[in-house]
Motif scaffolding. Sequence first.
Motif, PDB file in Angstrom:
ATOM      1  N   LYS A  78      -8.467  -0.494  -4.838  1.00 22.84           N
ATOM      2  CA  LYS A  78      -7.159  -0.035  -4.370  1.00 22.84           C
ATOM      3  C   LYS A  78      -7.031   1.482  -4.515  1.00 22.84           C
ATOM      4  O   LYS A  78      -6.445   2.150  -3.650  1.00 22.84           O
ATOM      5  N   HIS A 131       0.208 -13.757  -3.111  1.00 25.78           N
ATOM      6  CA  HIS A 131       1.067 -12.610  -2.791  1.00 25.78           C
ATOM      7  C   HIS A 131       2.399 -13.093  -2.227  1.00 25.78           C
ATOM      8  O   HIS A 131       3.472 -12.667  -2.675  1.00 25.78           O
ATOM      9  N   ALA A 155       0.684  -1.196  -5.326  1.00 31.68           N
ATOM     10  CA  ALA A 155       0.254  -2.017  -6.466  1.00 31.68           C
ATOM     11  C   ALA A 155      -0.118  -1.138  -7.653  1.00 31.68           C
ATOM     12  O   ALA A 155       0.166  -1.475  -8.810  1.00 31.68           O
ATOM     13  N   TYR A 203       0.257  -1.897  -0.178  1.00 31.73           N
ATOM     14  CA  TYR A 203      -0.587  -2.892  -0.833  1.00 31.73           C
ATOM     15  C   TYR A 203      -1.659  -2.244  -1.709  1.00 31.73           C
ATOM     16  O   TYR A 203      -2.297  -2.932  -2.509  1.00 31.73           O
ATOM     17  N   GLU A 204      -1.860  -0.947  -1.536  1.00 33.56           N
ATOM     18  CA  GLU A 204      -2.862  -0.225  -2.310  1.00 33.56           C
ATOM     19  C   GLU A 204      -2.153   0.598  -3.389  1.00 33.56           C
ATOM     20  O   GLU A 204      -2.057   0.175  -4.541  1.00 33.56           O
ATOM     21  N   THR A 220       4.772  -7.157  -5.797  1.00 35.97           N
ATOM     22  CA  THR A 220       4.252  -8.453  -5.389  1.00 35.97           C
ATOM     23  C   THR A 220       2.735  -8.459  -5.340  1.00 35.97           C
ATOM     24  O   THR A 220       2.074  -9.374  -5.840  1.00 35.97           O
ATOM     25  N   GLU A 221       2.146  -7.425  -4.749  1.00 37.42           N
ATOM     26  CA  GLU A 221       0.689  -7.345  -4.664  1.00 37.42           C
ATOM     27  C   GLU A 221       0.071  -7.165  -6.051  1.00 37.42           C
ATOM     28  O   GLU A 221      -0.989  -7.743  -6.348  1.00 37.42           O
ATOM     29  N   GLU A 229       6.779  -4.850  -1.862  1.00 30.63           N
ATOM     30  CA  GLU A 229       5.381  -5.187  -1.573  1.00 30.63           C
ATOM     31  C   GLU A 229       4.449  -4.795  -2.721  1.00 30.63           C
ATOM     32  O   GLU A 229       3.500  -5.517  -3.037  1.00 30.63           O
ATOM     33  N   GLY A 230       4.708  -3.643  -3.355  1.00 23.74           N
ATOM     34  CA  GLY A 230       3.822  -3.180  -4.410  1.00 23.74           C
ATOM     35  C   GLY A 230       3.833  -4.069  -5.639  1.00 23.74           C
ATOM     36  O   GLY A 230       2.773  -4.442  -6.160  1.00 23.74           O
TER      37      GLY A 230
END
Length: 623
Positions: free
Chosen positions: A378, A315, A415, A411-412, A352-353, A349-350
Amino acid sequence: MKKNVLIFAYALVLYGCGAGKSLLSVESSPIVTSIDLVNVVDDKVQVGINPGAFTSATVIFRIPKTVPGTYSSDNYGKYVEDFEALDYKGNVLSTTKLDDNSWSITNAELLDRVQYWVNDTYDTENDVADAVFSPAGTNIAKGSNFMLNLHGFVGYFEGFKEVPYAIQIKKPADLVATTTLASDTNSKQELLWDAFIANRYFEVIDNPIMYAKPNRESFEINGITVTLSLFSPNNVYKASDLKEKMLAMMGAQKRFLGDVDSTKEYNILLYLSDINVPDAQGFGALEHHTSTVVVLPEAMDIGRLEQAMVDVVSHEFFHIVTPLSVHSKEVQYFDFNDPKMSAHLWMYEGTTEYFANLFQIQQGLISEEDFYERMLTKITNSKFYDDSMSFTVMSKNILNQPYEPNYANVYEKGALINMCLDIILREKSGGEKSMLWLMKELSKKYGTDVPFEDEALFDEIVSMTYPEVDAFFKDHVIGVTPIDYNLYFAKVGLATKEVEESTGYFFDGQVPFVDVDVKNDSAVFIRKNMELNSFFEDLNLKGGDIFKSINGQDINLETFRTIIGESFTWTPETVINVTIERDNEVISIEGPVGQPLKKVNRIVPLQGATEQTVKLRNAWLKN
C-alpha cells in the motif's frame, strides 16, 4: 385502468378509478412501482411508476446520476428509453428531457403514471468509455439472471424521496430473489409476482435484488443470518463451494468487531462474469447497509476465488461500521443528482480497508509477515498518486478533476492513515485504545439514523483522544505533508529495510519479467516500469529490450519457453550469449547468468527495540 395481477391492499384505492386516486396525495400514499422481468424485449425490461396525486402543475422525475459508495458520475438515465408520462385516461402528457437523468412533466395534476424501458449495463461495458462499475450496474439475461441494482431501474419524483415505495416484480417462475428489501406481507401473493416495500427512496436503492435459479447457502454468525447467493453462468461454481470459507472469514470479522451489531441479516450477491462473451468487466464489490454486490470472473480457480471473496467481502462487510453506522449529513441525505460529497473518505473507505487487513492478522488468518507485506504494498501503491494532495479536499471534490483520478488512493493511503492513527492511539493509551475502539465510540453516539456534521468530526475525535491525533490530522489528512511511515513503525519496534531476495531468472514468483507483443510477430521483450533482478542488471539488459536470440537460438514465443525450461538447470557460472534489439539497434551481450536477486523493502523488527515497543506491537496486531 388495467389492473395488475398482483394487487396491494392499499393499491386498491389507487387503481379503482381515476377519480378515487385524486383523494390520496403523493405524500400520503406509497409510490407503486412495477418491473416486468418476464416480457423482456431486446434485452430491455419495462418499468412503471404510479405515484399518488400531485397538486403542482409541473413535476420532475429523476433517475440517479450518482449513488452512495461509487464516487463517480454514472448517469443511469442513459439506459432509459421511451419515457412516457400518462394521464388517468391513458393519454400521453407533455414531457421535456432536462438532462441524461431528468424529465420535466407538465400538467402534473393529471399524471397517473410514468413508464419506460430500461437497458442493462453489463453487456455494454466494452462499448462505452466510462462504463458503470459492475457491482453498481445492472444485468438483464432473460430467463437466467437479473441483477437489479434498483437505482438503475427505479427513479424518484423531485421533492418526494422520503415517500414510501411499493415494488411489484413480475418474474420467471424458476428464478428466485435474493434481497434484504422487506417483503410486503399484506399483498396478495401470486406465483409470478414478488412484492416488496421500502420506507423511502434510499431504502429502494440500498437493497439490490438478484434473480437467479436457486444457488444459495445461509449460515448464522453470532446473531447475524448471512445468505450467499451465487450466479455462475456456466454452472462452474455453487454457493456451497464458498460457504466454509465465508463462514470462517465472517465469523472472524464478527469476533473482531465484538459488540458492533448494526444488522441481523446480511446478503452477499455474487455474480460470476463470463469473460468469453460481452459481460461485466468491473470486478469488485459495492456495499449496502445489509448486503453487498460482488462481481468476479467465473474463470478464476477456486483458490483465487476464495481469496478474492475474503479480501473483497471483508472490506464490504466492515462498511456496516462506516459509512453505514458512522456518517455525515452528506451521506444521510444523499442527493442522487447533485451530490455534496463528504470530506471523510479517509474514514469511509480508508478505515474499512484497514480493518479488512487488520482483522486477518488479529484473527490468525494471515501471518505478521503477510500483514507487513500488505502494508508495504500500500505504501508503494500510494506513491503512484499525488502524495501531497489534501485527503479532505480530494474527498470533497472527488467527482471533479484533478481529484477523481486519485480516488483509488483511498484504499492505499487511506488505509495507511488509519494504520498510523491506530498506532498513535495504542501508544498514547498504553495499548488500550485503537481505531476499532474509536469507531465503536462513534457508533454509539451516532448510528445508522443520526449523522454527524461533516466539518465537526475532527474536533470531536480529538476531544475523545489526544493532541497527537489533532496534529496528525492537520499535517497529513487535512494538510499536504506526506507521511514518514518509519516514524510510526518505530513506535511498535519495526523498521523498513532493503534486503535481497532470490527470484527466478525470468520470473519473480509467478510474475514474469518479460512479456509478448502479439501484434509484432509475438516478439518477446523485457517489461518496462518493473524492478528487474540482478540477472538483467548484470548483463545490462533494460526494460523494452526485445530478445532476438539466446545462445544462438532465434527467439519467438515457442523457443523462449524452451529457454525458460533450460534456465532451471543454470548455475551462477553458466555463460549466456544474448542478442537484443534496443532503439532499433541490435546489441550482443555475453556474460555469466549469476544468482538472480532482487532488492525489496521489508518490514523487520527494529534492532534494539525496547520491551515497551514490542508490547505495543503485540497489542496492535494481536488484540
